[in-house]
Structures are given as structure tokens and as C-alpha cells.
Design a protein around this motif. Sequence first.
Motif, PDB file in Angstrom:
ATOM      1  N   THR A   1       0.395   7.907   1.619  1.00  0.00           N
ATOM      2  CA  THR A   1       0.167   6.584   1.040  1.00  0.00           C
ATOM      3  C   THR A   1      -0.990   5.881   1.740  1.00  0.00           C
ATOM      4  OG1 THR A   1       1.680   5.454   2.561  1.00  0.00           O
ATOM      5  CG2 THR A   1       2.630   6.421   0.548  1.00  0.00           C
ATOM      6  N   GLY A   2      -1.425   4.778   1.125  1.00  0.00           N
ATOM      7  CA  GLY A   2      -2.490   3.996   1.734  1.00  0.00           C
ATOM      8  C   GLY A   2      -2.094   3.443   3.090  1.00  0.00           C
ATOM      9  N   MET A   3      -0.843   3.002   3.212  1.00  0.00           N
ATOM     10  CA  MET A   3      -0.379   2.478   4.498  1.00  0.00           C
ATOM     11  C   MET A   3      -0.371   3.567   5.559  1.00  0.00           C
ATOM     12  SD  MET A   3       0.595  -0.120   6.236  1.00  0.00           S
ATOM     13  CE  MET A   3       1.179  -1.409   5.113  1.00  0.00           C
ATOM     14  N   GLN A   4       0.057   4.775   5.196  1.00  0.00           N
ATOM     15  CA  GLN A   4       0.051   5.873   6.155  1.00  0.00           C
ATOM     16  C   GLN A   4      -1.360   6.165   6.649  1.00  0.00           C
ATOM     17  OE1 GLN A   4       2.181   8.769   3.671  1.00  0.00           O
ATOM     18  NE2 GLN A   4       3.740   8.928   5.268  1.00  0.00           N
ATOM     19  N   LEU A   5      -2.316   6.151   5.748  1.00  0.00           N
ATOM     20  CA  LEU A   5      -3.696   6.437   6.142  1.00  0.00           C
ATOM     21  C   LEU A   5      -4.225   5.371   7.082  1.00  0.00           C
ATOM     22  CD1 LEU A   5      -5.300   7.714   2.806  1.00  0.00           C
ATOM     23  CD2 LEU A   5      -4.459   9.053   4.740  1.00  0.00           C
ATOM     24  N   LEU A   6      -3.871   4.112   6.816  1.00  0.00           N
ATOM     25  CA  LEU A   6      -4.309   3.038   7.709  1.00  0.00           C
ATOM     26  C   LEU A   6      -3.682   3.185   9.093  1.00  0.00           C
ATOM     27  CD1 LEU A   6      -4.262  -0.111   5.382  1.00  0.00           C
ATOM     28  CD2 LEU A   6      -6.256   1.008   6.387  1.00  0.00           C
ATOM     29  N   VAL A   7      -2.389   3.501   9.122  1.00  0.00           N
ATOM     30  CA  VAL A   7      -1.699   3.683  10.397  1.00  0.00           C
ATOM     31  C   VAL A   7      -2.295   4.857  11.159  1.00  0.00           C
ATOM     32  CG1 VAL A   7       0.501   4.341  11.449  1.00  0.00           C
ATOM     33  CG2 VAL A   7       0.448   2.603   9.651  1.00  0.00           C
TER      34      VAL A   7
ATOM     35  N   LEU B   1       0.833  -1.209   0.000  1.00  0.00           N
ATOM     36  CA  LEU B   1       0.000   0.000   0.000  1.00  0.00           C
ATOM     37  C   LEU B   1       0.866   1.258   0.000  1.00  0.00           C
ATOM     38  CD1 LEU B   1      -2.615  -1.133   2.692  1.00  0.00           C
ATOM     39  CD2 LEU B   1      -2.756  -1.405   0.219  1.00  0.00           C
ATOM     40  N   GLY B   2       1.929   1.233  -0.791  1.00  0.00           N
ATOM     41  CA  GLY B   2       2.861   2.353  -0.811  1.00  0.00           C
ATOM     42  C   GLY B   2       2.547   3.423  -1.834  1.00  0.00           C
ATOM     43  N   GLU B   3       1.489   3.236  -2.604  1.00  0.00           N
ATOM     44  CA  GLU B   3       1.144   4.228  -3.611  1.00  0.00           C
ATOM     45  C   GLU B   3       0.389   5.399  -2.983  1.00  0.00           C
ATOM     46  OE1 GLU B   3       0.048   1.094  -3.672  1.00  0.00           O
ATOM     47  OE2 GLU B   3       1.564   0.213  -5.007  1.00  0.00           O
ATOM     48  N   PRO B   4       0.683   6.625  -3.413  1.00  0.00           N
ATOM     49  CA  PRO B   4      -0.048   7.792  -2.885  1.00  0.00           C
ATOM     50  C   PRO B   4      -1.534   7.697  -3.223  1.00  0.00           C
ATOM     51  CG  PRO B   4       1.947   8.470  -4.039  1.00  0.00           C
ATOM     52  CD  PRO B   4       1.761   7.025  -4.345  1.00  0.00           C
ATOM     53  N   VAL B   5      -2.368   7.839  -2.215  1.00  0.00           N
ATOM     54  CA  VAL B   5      -3.817   7.790  -2.423  1.00  0.00           C
ATOM     55  C   VAL B   5      -4.492   9.091  -2.007  1.00  0.00           C
ATOM     56  CG1 VAL B   5      -3.911   5.291  -2.159  1.00  0.00           C
ATOM     57  CG2 VAL B   5      -4.156   6.735  -0.154  1.00  0.00           C
ATOM     58  N   LEU B   6      -3.731   9.965  -1.357  1.00  0.00           N
ATOM     59  CA  LEU B   6      -4.276  11.248  -0.929  1.00  0.00           C
ATOM     60  C   LEU B   6      -3.271  12.333  -1.280  1.00  0.00           C
ATOM     61  CD1 LEU B   6      -6.392  12.934   0.661  1.00  0.00           C
ATOM     62  CD2 LEU B   6      -5.014  12.510   2.711  1.00  0.00           C
ATOM     63  N   ALA B   7      -3.736  13.348  -1.971  1.00  0.00           N
ATOM     64  CA  ALA B   7      -2.859  14.454  -2.351  1.00  0.00           C
ATOM     65  C   ALA B   7      -3.592  15.764  -2.118  1.00  0.00           C
ATOM     66  CB  ALA B   7      -2.441  14.333  -3.816  1.00  0.00           C
ATOM     67  N   MET B   8      -3.002  16.628  -1.308  1.00  0.00           N
ATOM     68  CA  MET B   8      -3.570  17.953  -1.055  1.00  0.00           C
ATOM     69  C   MET B   8      -2.797  18.954  -1.900  1.00  0.00           C
ATOM     70  SD  MET B   8      -4.154  17.787   3.082  1.00  0.00           S
ATOM     71  CE  MET B   8      -2.500  17.167   3.410  1.00  0.00           C
ATOM     72  N   ARG B   9      -3.486  19.553  -2.829  1.00  0.00           N
ATOM     73  CA  ARG B   9      -2.834  20.456  -3.773  1.00  0.00           C
ATOM     74  C   ARG B   9      -2.449  21.766  -3.101  1.00  0.00           C
ATOM     75  NH1 ARG B   9      -1.178  17.813  -8.041  1.00  0.00           N
ATOM     76  NH2 ARG B   9      -0.894  19.878  -8.996  1.00  0.00           N
ATOM     77  N   LEU B  10      -1.214  22.178  -3.369  1.00  0.00           N
ATOM     78  CA  LEU B  10      -0.723  23.485  -2.916  1.00  0.00           C
ATOM     79  C   LEU B  10       0.008  24.124  -4.090  1.00  0.00           C
ATOM     80  CD1 LEU B  10       0.714  22.740   0.656  1.00  0.00           C
ATOM     81  CD2 LEU B  10      -1.346  24.030   0.091  1.00  0.00           C
ATOM     82  N   GLY B  11      -0.676  24.993  -4.780  1.00  0.00           N
ATOM     83  CA  GLY B  11      -0.081  25.612  -5.957  1.00  0.00           C
ATOM     84  C   GLY B  11       0.152  24.581  -7.037  1.00  0.00           C
ATOM     85  N   SER B  12       1.389  24.463  -7.515  1.00  0.00           N
ATOM     86  CA  SER B  12       1.718  23.525  -8.583  1.00  0.00           C
ATOM     87  C   SER B  12       2.120  22.157  -8.052  1.00  0.00           C
ATOM     88  CB  SER B  12       2.873  24.082  -9.432  1.00  0.00           C
ATOM     89  OG  SER B  12       4.020  24.310  -8.623  1.00  0.00           O
TER      90      SER B  12
END
Length: 308
Positions: free
Chosen positions: A152-158, A135-146
Motif C-alpha cells: 500500500t501507499g502507507m507501507q511504501l512511505l513507512v 493511503l491503504g490502497e495497493p499502489v505497488l504490485a509485483m506479478r508472480l504468475g497469475s
Amino acid sequence: MDQILYLAQQLLNAFQIALLYALIAVAYVLFHGVAGRFNLAFGALAGWASYTTLAVFAWDLTLRGVPDLVVLGLAVAGGVAASAALGLTVARSVRPILSAPPLSVLVATLGWGIAIEEAMRLAAGSRELWLSPMLGEPVLAMRLGSGAVQATGMQLLVWGAAALAIATVLVAMRRSAYGRLWRSVSQDPRMAALLGVDVGRVYAMTALIAASLAGLSGALNGLAYGNATFHGGFVVAVKALFVAILGGLTSPAGAVVGASVLAVLESLWSAYFPGDYRDVVVFVVLAALVVCRPGGLGGGAHARESRV
């Protein structure tokens, strides 16, 4: 803008570190509340849970058709259960000396911690355990400018598991019957016993919950960083102890605040300064804070000599 993105990512990383430290710090607060003593075995219990959690993955359950999320749940449950059982054993072994000078329990639990770490080292053949990337792929990205700050999915689960556990404990301590009993014993165990409270049962329940929190921290740490090591438990335990003291030692919520302070300090130092000096600076700052604010950041802690 790049500097802002970098800072935002570091603060997001600090959130994870804060949650993992907070779990052990809350364990310190709970145990100290009913025993009036510190349990220095919590760091080793966290390491024990990390090893148990990653050992589950060594069975290659995913290759047998078991879904990844089910394996994750089984691994974490196994790690927490192993830590809880061992932690309860430690707590029961030191209960007869709770009426002895405070140093007795400190030395006894430190001895337990060293024994647990050495047992892990021998069982693993002095090797660290490593987890294959999951689950190392980025699943959440908060846009800040460009750019974007990613998780990652693992981070969100943790994050979700740690935050849910902490929130559950905080709510339970405020609203449940156990929370009321814990507060009565932590304030005056002799009076609580005279009023019919089973102080021994509260002590056992607290030891079980505290060891489970330490185990959850270790299990999630193993998943978050992909490895388990037999050394370093003492350093983790001491850092969490500082965090608990900074939080006032009387409040689980205060321990969470102290964990946040430590996590931000560690993350920002690692991001902008030489990483080799991180622990040097961290312990100097923590020691200075304890000296300047011996009652914690809230100034509400007080010493007591009550016993179970």
C-alpha cells in the motif's frame, strides 16, 4: 503458486518489521557505545512517539484543507521531537550513575520506561488511539504468475522513511565527524578525553540521535498499523535489545542484520503456525542464539567497562 505468493507476501511484511526493529536496535548500539550501559526506556519512547503522532491526526487537520502528506510529515516530526526531548531528559538523568554498577542504569531506565507508559495510560484514559485508514490502497504490485504481491501507499512511505533514516545513520557513522568521535569514545573514552574530545557532548548527541531513532520507529509503527498503545513497550525494548546483541553491540550495521533475523522469524511463524505462541518461540530462539553466540552473529562483540 499460491504458496509462493503467500511466502513472498510474508517476506515483504518481514521487511517492514525489520526496519522498525532496526531503528530501536541501532539506538541501543549507539547509546551502549558511549555509555557502556543499556537504556531500557527506548520501548516506552517509541510508544510515546506513537501516541504523539496519532494525536496530531486527532486535530482533524485534513478537514481544514491540509494535504494528507503534510499532515503525515507533521505527525511524524511531532512524534520524533517528543521522543527526542524525553529521551535526552532520561539520558541526562542517568549520566551521574554511569560509573555505578551496570545494574543501576538498567534499573533506572526501566523505571523511566514504566513511568512513561503509565503517564501515557493516564493521559489516554487507558484507551488506545486509532488512526482512520489512510493511503491503504495497493499502489505497488509485483506479478508472480497469475497473482501479485502488493504493497500500500502507507507501507511504501513507512519503508522509505525508515530505510532513509537507517541509511543516513550508517553513512554518517562511517563518514561524518560525529561518527569518528563516537567510535573514539566507544573504544576508549578516557583516551578520547585526553586527546581533546568533548565526551559529554558526544554522549548528549548520541542520546538525542538514539531517542530520535526510537521515536521514529514508534511513529512509523503507529502509521503502519493504525494504532498506538500504552502497553507493550517493554516487550519491544527487550526484543530490540536481543537484536542489538545478535548484531554484536558494536556495529549499527550488525543491529540491522539482527533485526532482519528477528523479523523473518516472527513473520514466518505468524504465517504458518499458531500466532499465540509467536513470542514464546521468538524469545526461546533469541535466547538460544545469544547463549550459542554471545559475541553476536558476527562474533565480534567484546565487553568493556568504559564510562562517560
